[in-house]
Scaffold this motif. Structure first.
Motif, PDB file in Angstrom:
ATOM      1  N   LEU A 269       0.261  51.590   4.370  1.00  0.00           N
ATOM      2  CA  LEU A 269      -0.094  51.527   2.783  1.00  0.00           C
ATOM      3  C   LEU A 269      -1.385  50.795   2.590  1.00  0.00           C
ATOM      4  CD1 LEU A 269       1.022  52.497   0.301  1.00  0.00           C
ATOM      5  CD2 LEU A 269       2.556  50.513   0.196  1.00  0.00           C
ATOM      6  N   ARG A 270      -1.413  49.552   3.284  1.00  0.00           N
ATOM      7  CA  ARG A 270      -2.716  48.814   2.839  1.00  0.00           C
ATOM      8  C   ARG A 270      -3.949  49.794   3.553  1.00  0.00           C
ATOM      9  NH1 ARG A 270      -4.548  43.107   4.930  1.00  0.00           N
ATOM     10  NH2 ARG A 270      -6.401  42.897   3.828  1.00  0.00           N
TER      11      ARG A 270
ATOM     12  N   ASP B 231     -15.037  49.412   8.548  1.00  0.00           N
ATOM     13  CA  ASP B 231     -14.953  48.637   7.283  1.00  0.00           C
ATOM     14  C   ASP B 231     -13.512  48.366   6.957  1.00  0.00           C
ATOM     15  OD1 ASP B 231     -17.810  48.811   6.898  1.00  0.00           O
ATOM     16  OD2 ASP B 231     -17.541  50.741   5.872  1.00  0.00           O
ATOM     17  N   ILE B 232     -12.429  48.935   7.709  1.00  0.00           N
ATOM     18  CA  ILE B 232     -11.175  48.726   7.370  1.00  0.00           C
ATOM     19  C   ILE B 232     -10.262  48.131   8.372  1.00  0.00           C
ATOM     20  CG2 ILE B 232     -11.128  50.568   5.373  1.00  0.00           C
ATOM     21  CD1 ILE B 232      -9.791  52.477   7.613  1.00  0.00           C
ATOM     22  N   SER B 233     -10.952  47.766   9.282  1.00  0.00           N
ATOM     23  CA  SER B 233     -10.110  47.212  10.488  1.00  0.00           C
ATOM     24  C   SER B 233      -9.530  45.596  10.381  1.00  0.00           C
ATOM     25  CB  SER B 233     -10.802  47.274  11.816  1.00  0.00           C
ATOM     26  OG  SER B 233     -11.047  48.606  12.202  1.00  0.00           O
ATOM     27  N   ASP B 234      -9.860  45.108   9.373  1.00  0.00           N
ATOM     28  CA  ASP B 234      -9.378  43.743   9.164  1.00  0.00           C
ATOM     29  C   ASP B 234      -8.201  43.589   8.386  1.00  0.00           C
ATOM     30  OD1 ASP B 234      -9.270  40.889   9.293  1.00  0.00           O
ATOM     31  OD2 ASP B 234     -10.869  40.455   7.732  1.00  0.00           O
TER      32      ASP B 234
ATOM     33  N   PRO C 134      -6.405  48.556  18.370  1.00  0.00           N
ATOM     34  CA  PRO C 134      -5.507  49.573  18.801  1.00  0.00           C
ATOM     35  C   PRO C 134      -4.265  49.904  17.977  1.00  0.00           C
ATOM     36  CG  PRO C 134      -5.954  48.149  20.580  1.00  0.00           C
ATOM     37  CD  PRO C 134      -6.593  47.484  19.436  1.00  0.00           C
ATOM     38  N   THR C 135      -3.724  48.927  17.347  1.00  0.00           N
ATOM     39  CA  THR C 135      -2.646  49.078  16.231  1.00  0.00           C
ATOM     40  C   THR C 135      -3.204  49.856  14.992  1.00  0.00           C
ATOM     41  OG1 THR C 135      -1.461  47.127  17.158  1.00  0.00           O
ATOM     42  CG2 THR C 135      -0.831  47.783  14.976  1.00  0.00           C
TER      43      THR C 135
END
Length: 122
Positions: free
Chosen positions: A51-52, A69-72, A78-79
């Motif tokens: 959802l985030r 830009d959205i991996s943090d 991998p998740t």
């Protein structure tokens, strides 16, 4: 998995806009097929990380976001990839590879279809 293998949230139309897969819940009971597609969508959004990620992509400038830009989001890369794959399989995201990076997009028609389905008579 390619976008053509995803469970579609939207039915294709000949016009530029897409129609929701399902009627508003207050209009009539869903068919078994409509319920299956809708459950897949909501199941994908039922995970807080997914959802985030969906929210980050939907609210990103220009309506798309590079995976960089959205991996943090508090989980490993991998998740993040696994969650993005689940969102794509549910028909909620599309993606495009540009060089090294993959860019994700939430089509406005998907958000509109979700809102339409949950609307109530007022």
């Amino acid at each position: 998995m390619s976008n053509t293998e995803a469970l579609p949230l939207l039915e294709p139309e000949t016009s530029a806009t897409a129609a929701p897969c399902c009627p508003p819940l207050t209009e009539r009971p869903l068919t078994a097929e409509e319920a299956e597609r809708t459950a897949t969508m909501f199941k994908a959004l039922g995970d807080p990380v997914r959802l985030r990620l969906f929210s980050l992509i939907a609210s990103h400038a220009g309506g798309e976001a590079c995976v960089c830009d959205i991996s943090d989001v508090g989980v490993s890369q991998p998740t993040v990839s696994h969650h993005l794959k689940k969102l794509k399989e549910a028909g909620l995201l599309t993606s495009e590879r540009r060089g090294t990076w993959v860019y994700y997009r939430v089509e406005p028609s998907v958000v509109a279809a979700m809102g339409q389905m949950l609307r109530t008579f007022g």
